[in-house]
Enzyme design. Structure first.
Site, PDB file in Angstrom:
ATOM      1  N   HIS A 121     -64.182  39.538  -0.502  1.00  8.99           N
ATOM      2  CA  HIS A 121     -63.897  38.805  -1.882  1.00  8.99           C
ATOM      3  C   HIS A 121     -63.928  37.463  -1.609  1.00  8.99           C
ATOM      4  O   HIS A 121     -63.106  36.713  -1.030  1.00  8.99           O
ATOM      5  CB  HIS A 121     -62.597  39.243  -2.590  1.00  8.99           C
ATOM      6  N   TYR A 124     -56.671  39.586  -8.637  1.00 13.75           N
ATOM      7  CA  TYR A 124     -56.594  39.818 -10.215  1.00 13.75           C
ATOM      8  C   TYR A 124     -55.104  40.064 -10.614  1.00 13.75           C
ATOM      9  O   TYR A 124     -54.404  41.235 -10.400  1.00 13.75           O
ATOM     10  CB  TYR A 124     -57.330  41.006 -10.594  1.00 13.75           C
TER      11      TYR A 124
END
Length: 321
Positions: free
Chosen positions: A133, A50
């Site tokens: 992830h 992110y």
């Protein structure tokens, strides 16, 4: 481990803090974290991906000084952030220009480095939950090295719980059935308009005692307003006309029952027995307070049966009582 307090099953999703799809200032990011805390949210999720580490760095001052035992912190592994020679705009949806780049790495060394880097960026001494992830194209390496490394760290007490976060259900279902994980982060696949997780991963989680954190519950925007806004997106792409029509039909029935589409979207996932809680991405304190207010709204029970009668919700979907 318990991911959410029984009376507050909502937490903060950290992707917007990394300027996902829109710029966010440092001040707004920190204020957003503080607003979530003031609303009683005690689950905070982030990832190196992110904003190329920016979201983790912005979470740090927001959580600074708050009792570490009072909240659950999750981050992710699978991408290593490194420095290049020149600055460039990010090409994966985050509005940042930086020398930082990302590369895939599910190796043991990569997992250990990723966790160490996250701890440094967040300014904490431990992660309560670590997710593998987006290993969509890296199944074999995730199973061979990433998960065994996380299991070892969990068994040593270095981290509390492990799992995977993805936007699909098929591979998550395999992980639930084949790997000793504790939790999954299910993105966009158990929502009011897309409850497909009912087909495979959610039953598997119930059978294997794996908790679910449902995220992307607005499907990137289609369900976030009382009516779909012009240009509304579904899974970060322009929403197809049929989906917009369905969202408007959902909104019609919500209005008939004196509630709103986003209030119903927030309430829906929490009724499933596998779902421990939800995390909602917010970029301003105002968004936090709006979502917190919606989450406190009582959605009339009759809405759910009417949605099923109208064919707008699957008959097998558990609904709030």
């Amino acid at each position: 481990m318990k991911l959410f307090p029984a009376d507050q099953r909502i937490g903060l999703g950290g992707a917007p803090l990394g300027s996902m799809l829109g710029e966010v200032s440092d001040a707004d990011a920190v204020a957003t974290v503080n607003a979530a805390w003031d609303e009683g949210w005690r689950f905070f999720d982030t990832a190196p991906h992110y904003g190329l580490g920016l979201a983790e760095e912005r979470l740090a001052p927001g959580l600074a000084g708050k009792p570490r035992a009072d909240y659950v912190l999750s981050s992710k592994v699978g991408r290593i952030i490194y420095e290049a020679d020149t600055a460039a705009p990010d090409d994966e949806g985050f509005l940042v220009t930086t020398r930082r780049r990302r590369r895939w790495d599910f190796s043991r060394d990569g997992v250990l480095q990723s966790i160490e880097d996250s701890l440094r960026r967040i300014g904490t001494d431990r992660l309560d939950v670590v997710f593998v992830h987006d290993p969509d194209d890296h199944f074999d390496e995730a199973v061979a090295t990433a998960f065994p490394t996380l299991i070892e760290l969990r068994d040593q007490g270095v981290i509390g719980a492990i799992g995977s976060g993805m936007n699909q259900t098929a591979m998550l279902t395999r992980f639930v059935r084949e790997v000793d994980i504790d939790v999954i982060m299910l993105a966009g696949r158990y929502t009011l308009i897309d409850p497909d997780g009912l087909d495979d991963v959610l039953p598997a989680c119930v059978e294997n005692d794996v908790q679910v954190v449902a995220v992307g519950i607005f499907n990137s925007g289609l369900l976030s307003q009382p009516r779909p806004a012009p240009g509304a997106t579904f899974n970060y792409e322009p929403a197809a006309g049929a989906l917009v029509d369905k969202a408007n039909q959902l909104a019609d029935l919500c209005e008939t029952h004196g509630t709103t589409l986003p209030a119903a979207a927030l309430a829906f996932p929490l009724a499933h027995p596998a779902v421990a809680g939800i995390a909602v991405g917010c970029r301003t304190p105002e968004e936090v307070h709006t979502n917190a207010t919606l989450a406190r709204t009582t959605v009339p029970t009759a809405l759910w049966s009417d949605l099923k009668s109208a064919g707008l919700l699957r008959e097998d979907a558990p609904t709030p009582s």
